[in-house]
Scaffold this motif. Structure first.
Motif, PDB file in Angstrom:
ATOM      1  N   LEU A  57       0.847  -1.189   0.000  1.00  0.00           N
ATOM      2  CA  LEU A  57       0.000   0.000   0.000  1.00  0.00           C
ATOM      3  C   LEU A  57       0.886   1.243   0.000  1.00  0.00           C
ATOM      4  O   LEU A  57       1.620   1.489   0.952  1.00  0.00           O
ATOM      5  CB  LEU A  57      -0.901  -0.027   1.232  1.00  0.00           C
ATOM      6  N   LYS A  58       0.806   2.017  -1.085  1.00  0.00           N
ATOM      7  CA  LYS A  58       1.640   3.208  -1.217  1.00  0.00           C
ATOM      8  C   LYS A  58       0.832   4.498  -1.124  1.00  0.00           C
ATOM      9  O   LYS A  58       1.352   5.568  -1.395  1.00  0.00           O
ATOM     10  CB  LYS A  58       2.394   3.169  -2.550  1.00  0.00           C
ATOM     11  N   THR A  59      -0.429   4.379  -0.772  1.00  0.00           N
ATOM     12  CA  THR A  59      -1.284   5.547  -0.605  1.00  0.00           C
ATOM     13  C   THR A  59      -2.183   5.320   0.603  1.00  0.00           C
ATOM     14  O   THR A  59      -2.578   4.192   0.877  1.00  0.00           O
ATOM     15  CB  THR A  59      -2.135   5.813  -1.870  1.00  0.00           C
ATOM     16  N   ALA A  60      -2.466   6.394   1.312  1.00  0.00           N
ATOM     17  CA  ALA A  60      -3.301   6.266   2.512  1.00  0.00           C
ATOM     18  C   ALA A  60      -4.782   6.191   2.173  1.00  0.00           C
ATOM     19  O   ALA A  60      -5.562   5.575   2.890  1.00  0.00           O
ATOM     20  CB  ALA A  60      -3.036   7.443   3.452  1.00  0.00           C
ATOM     21  N   ASN A  61      -5.180   6.800   1.059  1.00  0.00           N
ATOM     22  CA  ASN A  61      -6.601   6.864   0.722  1.00  0.00           C
ATOM     23  C   ASN A  61      -6.922   5.917  -0.433  1.00  0.00           C
ATOM     24  O   ASN A  61      -6.519   6.155  -1.567  1.00  0.00           O
ATOM     25  CB  ASN A  61      -6.996   8.295   0.363  1.00  0.00           C
ATOM     26  N   THR A  62      -7.658   4.859  -0.137  1.00  0.00           N
ATOM     27  CA  THR A  62      -8.065   3.924  -1.190  1.00  0.00           C
ATOM     28  C   THR A  62      -9.573   3.986  -1.435  1.00  0.00           C
ATOM     29  O   THR A  62     -10.141   3.103  -2.057  1.00  0.00           O
ATOM     30  CB  THR A  62      -7.641   2.483  -0.835  1.00  0.00           C
ATOM     31  N   ASP A  63     -10.202   5.055  -0.953  1.00  0.00           N
ATOM     32  CA  ASP A  63     -11.624   5.293  -1.226  1.00  0.00           C
ATOM     33  C   ASP A  63     -11.758   6.098  -2.509  1.00  0.00           C
ATOM     34  O   ASP A  63     -11.125   7.141  -2.666  1.00  0.00           O
ATOM     35  CB  ASP A  63     -12.274   6.099  -0.103  1.00  0.00           C
ATOM     36  N   PHE A  64     -12.557   5.609  -3.422  1.00  0.00           N
ATOM     37  CA  PHE A  64     -12.886   6.397  -4.590  1.00  0.00           C
ATOM     38  C   PHE A  64     -14.143   5.853  -5.238  1.00  0.00           C
ATOM     39  O   PHE A  64     -14.756   4.919  -4.747  1.00  0.00           O
ATOM     40  CB  PHE A  64     -11.701   6.536  -5.568  1.00  0.00           C
ATOM     41  N   TYR A  65     -14.531   6.441  -6.347  1.00  0.00           N
ATOM     42  CA  TYR A  65     -15.841   6.266  -6.965  1.00  0.00           C
ATOM     43  C   TYR A  65     -15.767   5.225  -8.077  1.00  0.00           C
ATOM     44  O   TYR A  65     -15.101   5.435  -9.089  1.00  0.00           O
ATOM     45  CB  TYR A  65     -16.245   7.629  -7.527  1.00  0.00           C
ATOM     46  N   PHE A  66     -16.431   4.069  -7.877  1.00  0.00           N
ATOM     47  CA  PHE A  66     -16.448   3.023  -8.896  1.00  0.00           C
ATOM     48  C   PHE A  66     -17.566   2.034  -8.586  1.00  0.00           C
ATOM     49  O   PHE A  66     -18.156   2.055  -7.522  1.00  0.00           O
ATOM     50  CB  PHE A  66     -15.089   2.301  -8.992  1.00  0.00           C
ATOM     51  N   ASP A  67     -17.817   1.138  -9.540  1.00  0.00           N
ATOM     52  CA  ASP A  67     -18.812   0.077  -9.375  1.00  0.00           C
ATOM     53  C   ASP A  67     -18.143  -1.080  -8.626  1.00  0.00           C
ATOM     54  O   ASP A  67     -17.242  -1.732  -9.144  1.00  0.00           O
ATOM     55  CB  ASP A  67     -19.298  -0.390 -10.750  1.00  0.00           C
ATOM     56  N   HIS A  68     -18.585  -1.303  -7.406  1.00  0.00           N
ATOM     57  CA  HIS A  68     -17.982  -2.303  -6.517  1.00  0.00           C
ATOM     58  C   HIS A  68     -17.921  -3.686  -7.163  1.00  0.00           C
ATOM     59  O   HIS A  68     -16.867  -4.325  -7.224  1.00  0.00           O
ATOM     60  CB  HIS A  68     -18.781  -2.358  -5.211  1.00  0.00           C
ATOM     61  N   LYS A  69     -19.043  -4.169  -7.671  1.00  0.00           N
ATOM     62  CA  LYS A  69     -19.095  -5.531  -8.224  1.00  0.00           C
ATOM     63  C   LYS A  69     -18.205  -5.684  -9.454  1.00  0.00           C
ATOM     64  O   LYS A  69     -17.549  -6.713  -9.634  1.00  0.00           O
ATOM     65  CB  LYS A  69     -20.539  -5.921  -8.570  1.00  0.00           C
ATOM     66  N   LYS A  70     -18.183  -4.671 -10.303  1.00  0.00           N
ATOM     67  CA  LYS A  70     -17.397  -4.768 -11.535  1.00  0.00           C
ATOM     68  C   LYS A  70     -15.897  -4.722 -11.241  1.00  0.00           C
ATOM     69  O   LYS A  70     -15.121  -5.496 -11.806  1.00  0.00           O
ATOM     70  CB  LYS A  70     -17.786  -3.665 -12.531  1.00  0.00           C
ATOM     71  N   ILE A  71     -15.479  -3.831 -10.374  1.00  0.00           N
ATOM     72  CA  ILE A  71     -14.048  -3.756 -10.042  1.00  0.00           C
ATOM     73  C   ILE A  71     -13.633  -4.985  -9.240  1.00  0.00           C
ATOM     74  O   ILE A  71     -12.533  -5.518  -9.434  1.00  0.00           O
ATOM     75  CB  ILE A  71     -13.714  -2.438  -9.309  1.00  0.00           C
ATOM     76  N   GLU A  72     -14.519  -5.495  -8.422  1.00  0.00           N
ATOM     77  CA  GLU A  72     -14.231  -6.753  -7.716  1.00  0.00           C
ATOM     78  C   GLU A  72     -14.040  -7.889  -8.740  1.00  0.00           C
ATOM     79  O   GLU A  72     -13.155  -8.735  -8.578  1.00  0.00           O
ATOM     80  CB  GLU A  72     -15.370  -7.080  -6.757  1.00  0.00           C
ATOM     81  N   GLN A  73     -14.828  -7.907  -9.792  1.00  0.00           N
ATOM     82  CA  GLN A  73     -14.708  -8.909 -10.846  1.00  0.00           C
ATOM     83  C   GLN A  73     -13.336  -8.799 -11.533  1.00  0.00           C
ATOM     84  O   GLN A  73     -12.690  -9.810 -11.806  1.00  0.00           O
ATOM     85  CB  GLN A  73     -15.837  -8.731 -11.862  1.00  0.00           C
ATOM     86  N   VAL A  74     -12.884  -7.577 -11.787  1.00  0.00           N
ATOM     87  CA  VAL A  74     -11.571  -7.363 -12.393  1.00  0.00           C
ATOM     88  C   VAL A  74     -10.473  -7.897 -11.475  1.00  0.00           C
ATOM     89  O   VAL A  74      -9.592  -8.655 -11.900  1.00  0.00           O
ATOM     90  CB  VAL A  74     -11.338  -5.863 -12.709  1.00  0.00           C
ATOM     91  N   ILE A  75     -10.524  -7.516 -10.210  1.00  0.00           N
ATOM     92  CA  ILE A  75      -9.496  -7.943  -9.253  1.00  0.00           C
ATOM     93  C   ILE A  75      -9.502  -9.458  -9.094  1.00  0.00           C
ATOM     94  O   ILE A  75      -8.444 -10.097  -9.086  1.00  0.00           O
ATOM     95  CB  ILE A  75      -9.702  -7.229  -7.897  1.00  0.00           C
ATOM     96  N   ARG A  76     -10.683 -10.051  -9.002  1.00  0.00           N
ATOM     97  CA  ARG A  76     -10.790 -11.512  -8.866  1.00  0.00           C
ATOM     98  C   ARG A  76     -10.159 -12.209 -10.079  1.00  0.00           C
ATOM     99  O   ARG A  76      -9.417 -13.166  -9.943  1.00  0.00           O
ATOM    100  CB  ARG A  76     -12.248 -11.922  -8.705  1.00  0.00           C
ATOM    101  N   ASN A  77     -10.440 -11.697 -11.260  1.00  0.00           N
ATOM    102  CA  ASN A  77      -9.889 -12.301 -12.467  1.00  0.00           C
ATOM    103  C   ASN A  77      -8.369 -12.171 -12.506  1.00  0.00           C
ATOM    104  O   ASN A  77      -7.664 -13.135 -12.818  1.00  0.00           O
ATOM    105  CB  ASN A  77     -10.505 -11.641 -13.705  1.00  0.00           C
ATOM    106  N   LEU A  78      -7.847 -11.000 -12.184  1.00  0.00           N
ATOM    107  CA  LEU A  78      -6.404 -10.782 -12.243  1.00  0.00           C
ATOM    108  C   LEU A  78      -5.661 -11.608 -11.186  1.00  0.00           C
ATOM    109  O   LEU A  78      -4.602 -12.176 -11.471  1.00  0.00           O
ATOM    110  CB  LEU A  78      -6.080  -9.295 -12.107  1.00  0.00           C
ATOM    111  N   ILE A  79      -6.223 -11.705  -9.987  1.00  0.00           N
ATOM    112  CA  ILE A  79      -5.584 -12.523  -8.953  1.00  0.00           C
ATOM    113  C   ILE A  79      -5.686 -14.000  -9.320  1.00  0.00           C
ATOM    114  O   ILE A  79      -4.725 -14.754  -9.158  1.00  0.00           O
ATOM    115  CB  ILE A  79      -6.193 -12.240  -7.564  1.00  0.00           C
ATOM    116  N   SER A  80      -6.830 -14.425  -9.844  1.00  0.00           N
ATOM    117  CA  SER A  80      -6.995 -15.819 -10.259  1.00  0.00           C
ATOM    118  C   SER A  80      -5.963 -16.192 -11.323  1.00  0.00           C
ATOM    119  O   SER A  80      -5.328 -17.255 -11.252  1.00  0.00           O
ATOM    120  CB  SER A  80      -8.411 -16.033 -10.799  1.00  0.00           C
ATOM    121  N   ASN A  81      -5.769 -15.316 -12.317  1.00  0.00           N
ATOM    122  CA  ASN A  81      -4.768 -15.562 -13.350  1.00  0.00           C
ATOM    123  C   ASN A  81      -3.369 -15.615 -12.756  1.00  0.00           C
ATOM    124  O   ASN A  81      -2.565 -16.473 -13.125  1.00  0.00           O
ATOM    125  CB  ASN A  81      -4.819 -14.479 -14.430  1.00  0.00           C
ATOM    126  N   ALA A  82      -3.071 -14.705 -11.846  1.00  0.00           N
ATOM    127  CA  ALA A  82      -1.745 -14.685 -11.230  1.00  0.00           C
ATOM    128  C   ALA A  82      -1.482 -15.989 -10.481  1.00  0.00           C
ATOM    129  O   ALA A  82      -0.393 -16.564 -10.588  1.00  0.00           O
ATOM    130  CB  ALA A  82      -1.612 -13.487 -10.296  1.00  0.00           C
TER     131      ALA A  82
END
Length: 188
Positions: A57-82
């Motif tokens: 974590l290189k930033t203190a603020n990780t709050d921002f404006y996005f679609d929770h389910k869609k970005i979670e889907q992106v992260i899940r896919n990228l971690i699954s591939n990794a």
């Protein structure tokens, strides 16, 4: 049956994204919390495969404006591939940092805005340099990883469409020593 259902769901998601029929549920969310939740989903499989997952974590603020389910889907896919492409005793590093993102097509003529970048880096086989751009196309898998991976070649295409629907950017690159790094940036 599960693999077929997953393929059908991916095809439906992708067709909706391509047609612009996905309505994003934009709210202020915490990216770090979503990443931690997704990591916990993969805890057993990463432990079985002796793969470490750490968050940088290189930033203190990780709050921002996005679609929770869609970005979670992106992260899940990228971690699954990794996880899929990291050998035993490998490590996956997820870095969250502030970023300046160009708001238009030409870096010389357009201002930049504050953004947040999430990078998921692994110690796997990497991606051939000539495939780094096409890896986000439908039904494409890296020639280094397509044998026996069980993938359909839709996951990264879906990630690309989700990030672009958020007016963000996503890219793939190889790490200097070994492995690949997928990074996406979204405006704050």
């Amino acid at each position: 049956g599960e693999r077929l259902l997953s393929l059908v769901n991916d095809l439906l998601d992708l067709s909706k994204l391509e047609a612009g029929r996905v309505v994003l549920d934009m709210k202020t969310n915490n990216l770090l919390t979503i990443i931690e939740d997704v990591i916990s989903e993969f805890k057993i499989i990463s432990k079985e495969n002796k793969i470490g997952i750490k968050v940088n974590l290189k930033t203190a603020n990780t709050d921002f404006y996005f679609d929770h389910k869609k970005i979670e889907q992106v992260i899940r896919n990228l971690i699954s591939n990794a996880i899929k492409f990291t050998p035993p005793n490998g490590i996956i590093t997820i870095t969250i940092d502030n970023h300046n993102m160009i708001t238009g097509k030409s870096p010389r003529s357009t201002p930049s805005r504050d953004a947040i970048m999430c990078s998921i880096s692994d110690t796997g086989v990497g991606i051939p340099e000539d495939e780094l751009e096409s890896i986000f196309d439908k039904f494409i898998q890296s020639s280094k990883t397509n044998a026996g991976s069980g993938g359909t070649g839709l996951g990264l295409a879906i990630c690309d469409h989700i990030i672009r629907a958020h007016s963000g950017t996503i890219k793939a690159e190889n790490n200097p020593d070994r492995g690949a790094c997928f990074s996406f940036s979204l405006w704050k």
